[in-house]
Design an enzyme around this catalytic site. Sequence first.
Site, PDB file in Angstrom:
ATOM      1  N   ASP A   1       0.792  -1.241   0.000  1.00 35.75           N
ATOM      2  CA  ASP A   1       0.000   0.000   0.000  1.00 35.75           C
ATOM      3  C   ASP A   1       0.822   1.288   0.000  1.00 35.75           C
ATOM      4  OD1 ASP A   1      -2.607  -0.486  -0.431  1.00 35.75           O
ATOM      5  OD2 ASP A   1      -3.227  -0.513   1.680  1.00 35.75           O
TER       6      ASP A   1
ATOM      7  N   LYS B   1       3.628   1.255  -4.769  1.00 34.71           N
ATOM      8  CA  LYS B   1       4.566   0.744  -5.786  1.00 34.71           C
ATOM      9  C   LYS B   1       3.880   0.640  -7.149  1.00 34.71           C
ATOM     10  CE  LYS B   1       5.285  -2.952  -3.242  1.00 34.71           C
ATOM     11  NZ  LYS B   1       4.613  -2.471  -2.010  1.00 34.71           N
ATOM     12  N   THR B   2       2.709  -0.046  -7.131  1.00 32.28           N
ATOM     13  CA  THR B   2       2.017  -0.274  -8.399  1.00 32.28           C
ATOM     14  C   THR B   2       1.532   1.049  -9.003  1.00 32.28           C
ATOM     15  OG1 THR B   2       1.392  -2.431  -7.572  1.00 32.28           O
ATOM     16  CG2 THR B   2       0.185  -1.635  -9.491  1.00 32.28           C
TER      17      THR B   2
ATOM     18  N   HIS C   1       2.733  -7.259   0.257  1.00 32.85           N
ATOM     19  CA  HIS C   1       2.082  -7.907   1.387  1.00 32.85           C
ATOM     20  C   HIS C   1       2.938  -9.031   1.950  1.00 32.85           C
ATOM     21  CE1 HIS C   1      -0.985 -10.037   3.722  1.00 32.85           C
ATOM     22  NE2 HIS C   1      -1.669  -8.883   3.693  1.00 32.85           N
TER      23      HIS C   1
END
Length: 647
Positions: free
Chosen positions: A8, A11-12, A59
């Site tokens: 969260d 990164k993406t 995660h």
Amino acid sequence: MGTAGHVDHGKTALIRMLTGIDCDTHKEEKERGITINLGFAHLELDDDFSIGIVDVPGHKDFVKTMVAGAYGIDFVLLVIAADSGIMPQTKEHFNILKMLGIRHGLVALNKCDLVDDETAELARLEIMEFLEGSPLEHAPVVPVSSITGQGIDLLKEEIKQIAASIPEKKLSSVFRMYIDRIFNIRGIGIVVTGSVLGGKINVGRELYLMPGNFDALKIKNIERHGQPVDSVMSGDRAAINLSGLKYEDFQRGMLLADKPLKEISMIDALIEFFPGIQRIEIWSQMIFHTGTFSSVARIHLLNKDELSGGDSAIAQIHLEKPAILLNNDRFILRNSSSDLTIGGGQIIDNHPLHHKRRTEKLRFSLEKLTNAITDYENQAALILLEIEKANKPVTPLQIAETLGKQLHEIEKTIQGENFPAHHYFFENKLFLASETYVNHLKNKIFLALKDWHEQNPLKETGPEAKELAGKVKLQQGFELFVLQKTLEEMIAAKDLKKTGSAFSLKDHKVKLDRKMHEQITWLEEIIHSANIQRTSLNEIEASAKLNEIRRGQLIMYLQYLTANGKIYFNGEEAIHASVVDGIRNKLLNKLVETPRGINEKEFRMLVDGTKRAIQALINIFTQEGIIEKQTFYLYITDKGREYLTNK
Ligand SMILES: Nc1nc2c(ncn2[C@@H]2O[C@H](COP(=O)(O)OP(=O)(O)O)[C@@H](O)[C@H]2O)c(=O)[nH]1
Ligand SMILES: [Mg+2]
């Protein structure tokens, strides 16, 4: 480039902002709003300069996937959200990257749109402190926002600079690529993707899929960042279109290489635990990760009894599944329930012996090996250790294969001036053997000769090469060749001497003790007095028994007397030399007087001996060349006449 950082932190989102590509492509990823699988994108920096990007999940449940993604990258984009700072997976990912040997990268201080300048500055200070003493100590920290686009241009500029400064990987020149995705595309066939770990490959060449015993696969097409290319090399992201196998044959975790590599399940490695990890004892079970491959592993510490956080040790690792691993390969260790990354390491020997016992000698040689392997420049040392371990002569090609290097690299090193191995050229092929091997062989030869001399104390000379070959078990072809070369060396060094075709130890002398001496003198007298009447071995043996000389001893004495010119012994008849001398004269004189020659019967009447003794004498004189036999008659030869006149 690979991403890293806590879930969260953006990164993406940052990769999407940088490249326009959304890496979270799966339905579940969309629903949960997190990355589960590796994502792939590419950033066009210039017309002819683009970099591949691997986006990893942050995660904690998907660290295994993160390891797979981080494995092939050259540098990292560590993403840290300014509103939360360093978090557990920031640390865990960072430790993993260090362990995988990734020494370059930069930090994106993300979500700057959510915090004021002061908070951003505090976060930056925290990051600086975190990086202190690590390979990224001087890495740029760029404040950005993946939502507003703040700082993105600067980030691109920094990425470009780092990408340009990354030295080419040179750990291995074998082409290797772990498979991270497999597609079966209509009309095209099987396409697999991965990060190229080393080497270079072209369209039209062949690749091998491992583990498994598959035929070579033809490369039909290669794509890099969605564009067809002729070749891909170390560090590239690649999609390779292959023909030759079915979809079901490919599995994630498998490896493609440009030559068949050995499957292994045991390695020696230098392992290291992350700080703060609880200590483990000699034997323990973990999960071993390298590239997309993972397996349950048993760790056997070799040079320590236990290992605590922040420490390192040499260990033998037993893998449950067959793996394709090369020396220098890095790996990550997670605990057996796979919820904690414990540490990792580097392979120092991908085909070790099974170390059942931890000896001081083993420890010494492992530490030597560790030093050689962690020093990439020291190729010569590595090759030498390999030759040493082979414990027999090996070809440069065999060395290249076990070390996972190209033949020309090995050849270049061994051609170096002072490369200290023994060279053998046999049937146009070069073989190398270690000093240790040759010394060991010399020792074996030495012991075999010593043994031989002990068995045959009265023999001046030792065995011939053929007999010696049987004793040291180097009997054929190349082995025999090595034996001969080694014998030559030993003779040159004056450790051995060669008499005719027989070898003996340099200071071997016939040893006669008093008792032997007496027995031999007695025996010689017996043979002398037996004249040519009681010459057979059985008769001599019967007499010898009276003086407690057993048969084995008797033969040895007879051979000794023969070697010293005291008697003639053909294995069955023994005649004293002085008796033979007398008869020789008598016979030759008679033959001179008798031009028609004499037959055996006449000879026998002349000297009065047994039939067998007469036969033995004829053989002796014929061999000497002083008489010849033609249809029952004996004649004197020219040599015989010469002998008579010279007397
Ligand atoms: N406000 C703000 N939100 C962001 C930023 N970057 C990412 N986010 C949000 O943070 C959440 C997690 O982002 P994601 O990219 O999935 O994080 P990842 O787990 O590190 O890949 C998403 O809802 C994003 O929209 C940013 O710079 N600013
Ligand atoms: Mg993500």
